[in-house]
Design an enzyme around this catalytic site. Structure first.
Site, PDB file in Angstrom:
ATOM      1  N   ASP A 211       0.867  -1.184   0.000  1.00 51.13           N
ATOM      2  CA  ASP A 211       0.000   0.000   0.000  1.00 51.13           C
ATOM      3  C   ASP A 211       0.899   1.229   0.000  1.00 51.13           C
ATOM      4  O   ASP A 211       2.126   1.096  -0.032  1.00 51.13           O
ATOM      5  CB  ASP A 211      -0.956  -0.027   1.209  1.00 51.13           C
ATOM      6  CG  ASP A 211      -2.301   0.600   0.874  1.00 51.13           C
ATOM      7  OD1 ASP A 211      -2.310   1.766   0.424  1.00 51.13           O
ATOM      8  OD2 ASP A 211      -3.345  -0.064   1.053  1.00 51.13           O
ATOM      9  N   HIS A 285      -2.886   3.099  -4.739  1.00 51.59           N
ATOM     10  CA  HIS A 285      -2.212   2.740  -3.479  1.00 51.59           C
ATOM     11  C   HIS A 285      -0.793   2.238  -3.747  1.00 51.59           C
ATOM     12  O   HIS A 285      -0.362   1.220  -3.224  1.00 51.59           O
ATOM     13  CB  HIS A 285      -3.029   1.685  -2.719  1.00 51.59           C
ATOM     14  CG  HIS A 285      -4.298   2.234  -2.112  1.00 51.59           C
ATOM     15  ND1 HIS A 285      -4.283   3.154  -1.080  1.00 51.59           N
ATOM     16  CD2 HIS A 285      -5.609   1.996  -2.387  1.00 51.59           C
ATOM     17  CE1 HIS A 285      -5.546   3.454  -0.743  1.00 51.59           C
ATOM     18  NE2 HIS A 285      -6.364   2.775  -1.523  1.00 51.59           N
ATOM     19  N   GLU A 348      -9.830   2.489  -5.182  1.00 48.48           N
ATOM     20  CA  GLU A 348      -9.417   3.861  -4.863  1.00 48.48           C
ATOM     21  C   GLU A 348      -8.235   4.340  -5.711  1.00 48.48           C
ATOM     22  O   GLU A 348      -7.208   4.733  -5.170  1.00 48.48           O
ATOM     23  CB  GLU A 348      -9.093   3.957  -3.371  1.00 48.48           C
ATOM     24  CG  GLU A 348     -10.292   3.616  -2.498  1.00 48.48           C
ATOM     25  CD  GLU A 348      -9.994   3.663  -1.007  1.00 48.48           C
ATOM     26  OE1 GLU A 348     -10.882   4.093  -0.259  1.00 48.48           O
ATOM     27  OE2 GLU A 348      -8.896   3.261  -0.584  1.00 48.48           O
TER      28      GLU A 348
HETATM   29  C1  ACM Z   1     -10.879  -0.618   0.687  1.00 50.29           C
HETATM   30  O1  ACM Z   1     -11.351  -0.588   1.835  1.00 50.29           O
HETATM   31  N1  ACM Z   1     -10.293   0.444   0.166  1.00 50.29           N
HETATM   32  C2  ACM Z   1     -10.962  -1.812  -0.127  1.00 50.29           C
END
Ligand code: ACM
Length: 786
Positions: A211, A285, A348
């Site tokens: 991440d 991410h 995201e």
């Molecule tokens: C997430 O909670 N962004 C998958």
């Protein structure tokens, strides 16, 4: 003959039903078996017990040996494991028998427990393993101890209550996730995590390895991923909005797993019938990866691993270089993880870097992609093709639906269930993990009483209530719901103790959602097994939340200017006999008074509560506490000079009811907000000496709540003519920690019936704050008159 037999059966049925309801605590297995028929009696495991394994089944022998070793380590009781078909052995026997029918599937099992024989049937080693987990939960909790807790002269026999169980799971995918990027957890912890999953028949560990805040898996071809990408400079202190400006700890933070460690974890998990699903996040991410290899971004960089939480604009650029890199990474990952699924993230991913990139815009034109969502879809499709080509399958967060779902993708539905529904209707497999039921970083109790969490509310009962198969799916589409998963994001979970607190008991409720049949699902009945779960976790030295026992105090004003504090209504655990309390700040004990209905306060006090079963504490004793305020204003009526933007505080007297606001995470409960100034006139009922006021104001500049710049107090005997008592500049410092600031304002003693307080807003959020120039609000808590 037939009739008599029938009558006997009815009689037996009634007997069993009665004894079951009276002795429910004999069988506290979680997840609840599909079918359990209780019996009187018990099987005693002792030094003369033999575990019989059929010949030629090494995998069953391994399951039996592990059971014998665990039991021995915990209790000193030594089971003899014998490979033999013959029953003619002395002492009592536990026998493993391969099932001859297909009713049990891959993971199901039967156990028949009588006074001197336990028969375990299953088709596969998985089923035998789960039968053993059931036996371990039927044994006294000490049988689960990681080391011997009893002296040699202690327990020499272990009782297993007699019963017959036939069990198999509702879903094939029963998952728990763990984010090791935001905070890193060592291999020793991961192994214990897997042990606990397996004990609760959870069969998939979703390991979130990369991440923005850290890349946590060694990749031989790209050593900088861990040399650079595994480290961040420092970490945000407190909750995201807690300090304004944000505060950082100044301490470098890092950690990663070597490939040898990864192999060790995979081996460990495999022997416990847990599949590990690795997640390599893309295209978003990705900051930690970009810090090591900035050439994989659309802009030159440099980049560094994130030091706070959120979603960041710099993501992988869909260049050939990036695809080669990701394919190399995934090749090494597939070499380490033998399972079918490779998680590729997909959530995201902001599109701004792609919008600003001439390369991306040209690529979109060349490929006929109409927008950046389709570009993300192109990205995922290429990865899908690569992974599928290697005989594996990709799984991704539900954003991978946007711009078109890749042909072989399985979808993890996290933003509610919409994505899951849509994917199932498109005949794609789905794992359900909606935030409202499956996010264990949310609060499980009153946020004001809990350690800092991400936000949101997810009490145990809500986890338990979840049904992963939406009613609106056709039976054919419903087959695509493979199962359910609990997620643990670790932004606010820095250590093992806190992590275990957030996971247990909620993961146990989720295990039951994933395993047990819908028929017979009953939270009240589940909650009666929770105390045994707690006993087991305690023996295993695993921390857990006792939020289900929390008794949150609330007040209402009563006659005589006092407040009556009672417990917020709600369902109470069955084993609670008393709520005890203190009002002197001390920690409640078995000697503290019992809160029967309410306790009357005639002065400001902090009430602490705790739940007991007789003298035995059930709650975390030093946890629940709340201040209640009593002053001359308590229970008095008041008028407002300007309307509140939140509700009608004058209607229920919320400014003078004694209840103080509570704060936790993003949440602030019980504050009345005003868009501009705040003004109130309190009617004390009759003229009396007054010499000061105190008002609680919320300082939460990240949400534009600022302290007032000035407070004016005036008094009156008739409510018409007011005379000024005092005007003070607050000179309040707006920066710093979010807080409830109770501003005391003194003035020369005078006599009055009416007290008017006006607080002037500073107008706009000052420079140097998160949102400079935004309209400032006032957040008002209790109003006191002295
Ligand atoms: C997430 O909670 N962004 C998958």
């Amino acid at each position: 003959m037939f009739a008599r037999h029938w009558l006997l059966s009815v009689f037996f049925f009634l007997l069993v039903q009665t004894s079951f309801s009276q002795t429910t605590n004999r069988y506290t297995i979680i997840p609840r078996p599909a079918r359990l028929d209780p019996r009187a009696g018990q099987f005693l495991i002792s030094r003369t017990t033999t575990l019989l394994i059929p010949p030629g089944q090494a995998d069953l022998k391994a399951v039996a040996d592990t059971f014998a070793r665990q039991l021995n380590r915990a209790t000193g009781v030594a089971l003899t494991v014998r490979v033999s078909n013959r029953m003619a052995v002395p002492g009592n026997i536990i026998q493993f028998i391969p099932a001859r029918d297909t009713a049990l599937g891959t993971e199901g099992y039967r156990i028949d427990i009588t006074d001197n024989l336990v028969t375990v049937e299953a088709a596969r080693a998985n089923g035998f393993y789960y039968a053993v987990q059931t036996l371990r939960q039927l044994l006294p909790p000490t049988a689960l101890a990681p080391t011997r807790t009893l002296p040699d002269s202690g327990l020499t026999t272990l009782a297993v209550p007699a019963c017959r169980i036939e069990d198999r799971p509702r879903y094939v995918y029963r998952g728990l996730h763990l984010d090791v990027s935001r905070h890193f957890f060592p291999v020793s912890f991961i192994k214990q995590y897997i042990d606990l999953m397996a004990l609760h028949k959870i069969n998939t560990f979703h390991w979130h390895l990369t991440d923005d805040q850290g890349w946590r898996i060694e990749i031989k071809k790209y050593p900088k991923l861990t040399q650079i990408g595994a480290n961040r400079r420092e970490t945000l202190v407190g909750h995201y909005d807690e300090f304004d400006p944000q505060v950082f700890d100044g301490k470098p933070y890092g950690g990663f797993y070597t490939q040898d460690e990864v192999r060790e974890v995979v081996r460990y998990a495999t022997s416990r019938f847990v599949t590990v699903v690795p997640e390599i996040e893309m295209p978003g991410h990705a900051l930690a990866a970009l810090s090591a290899y900035p050439e994989l971004a659309c802009a030159p960089g440099p980049y560094s691993a994130a030091t706070k939480w959120g979603v960041f604009d710099d993501v992988f650029c869909p260049t050939e270089k990036t695809f080669s890199f990701l394919q190399d990474v995934l090749t090494e990952v597939m070499g380490l993880f033998p399972g079918k699924y490779i998680h590729i993230g997909g959530d995201e991913c902001p599109k701004v870097a792609w919008k600003n990139s001439a390369f991306c815009q040209q690529l979109m034109k060349r490929e006929g992609l109409k927008d950046e969502n389709e570009l993300q879809s192109y990205f995922i499709r290429r990865i899908d093709k690569f992974v599928t080509g290697k005989g594996r399958r990709i799984i991704g967060w539900d954003e991978i639906l946007e711009g078109g779902l890749s042909p072989n993708a399985t979808v993890m539905s996290w933003r509610g269930t919409k994505g899951g529904l849509e994917a199932a209707r498109q005949k794609h497999d789905v794992v359900m993990t909606p935030g409202g039921f499956c996010y264990f970083d949310h609060y499980q109790g009153d946020p004001a009483q809990e350690p800092t969490g991400f936000g949101g509310s997810l009490p145990l009962s809500q986890v338990y209530s979840y049904n992963p198969t939406p009613a609106e799916l056709s039976p054919a589409d419903a087959k695509h719901i493979l199962g359910v998963q609990g997620n643990i994001w670790t932004e606010y979970i820095p250590d093992v103790n806190q992590l275990q607190y957030m996971i247990w008991p909620r993961a146990a409720a989720l295990a039951e959602v994933a395993w047990s049949p819908l028929e017979g699902k009953n939270y009240d009945e589940f909650s009666r097994r929770v105390p045994s779960l707690f006993d087991r976790l305690a023996v295993m030295n695993v921390n857990y939340a006792r939020a289900v026992y929390d008794a949150v105090p609330v007040s209402r004003a009563v006659a005589g200017g006092r407040v009556a504090v009672s417990i917020r209504p709600g369902k109470r655990m069955d084993n609670v006999t008393d709520i005890r309390y203190t009002i002197d700040g001390s920690i409640p004990s078995a000697e503290s008074p019992v809160l029967v209905d309410s306790v009357l306060l005639d002065k400001t006090a902090t009430v602490r509560t705790a739940a007991f079963a007789g003298r035995k504490p059930l709650s975390q004793l030093a946890k629940v506490q709340k201040e209640f305020i009593v002053s001359k204003a308590t229970g008095r009526t008041y008028t407002l000079q300007y309307p509140a933007t939140s509700g009608r505080p004058d209607k229920n007297g919320s400014l003078t009811d004694g209840n103080t606001a509570g704060m936790g995470g993003y949440e602030v409960a019980g504050v009345v907000s005003f868009a501009g100034d705040f003004g109130t006139t309190v009617d004390l009922g009759q003229s009396q000496p007054v010499q000061g006021v105190r008002v609680g104001f919320l300082k939460y500049t990240a949400k534009n709540f600022c302290l007032p710049k000035q407070i004016e107090v005036s008094v009156s005997d008739d409510g018409q003519t007011f005379r000024p008592a005092v005007t003070v500049k607050t000179n309040a410092l707006e920066n710093g920690k979010r807080d409830m600031v109770r501003l005391p304002i003194d003035f020369a003693q005078t006599s009055a019936r009416y007290v008017r307080i006006v607080a002037r807003s500073i107008g706009t959020v000052p420079a140097g704050m998160r949102n400079p120039g935004k309209s400032a609000q006032l957040g008002v808590d209790e109003v006191e008159v002295r």
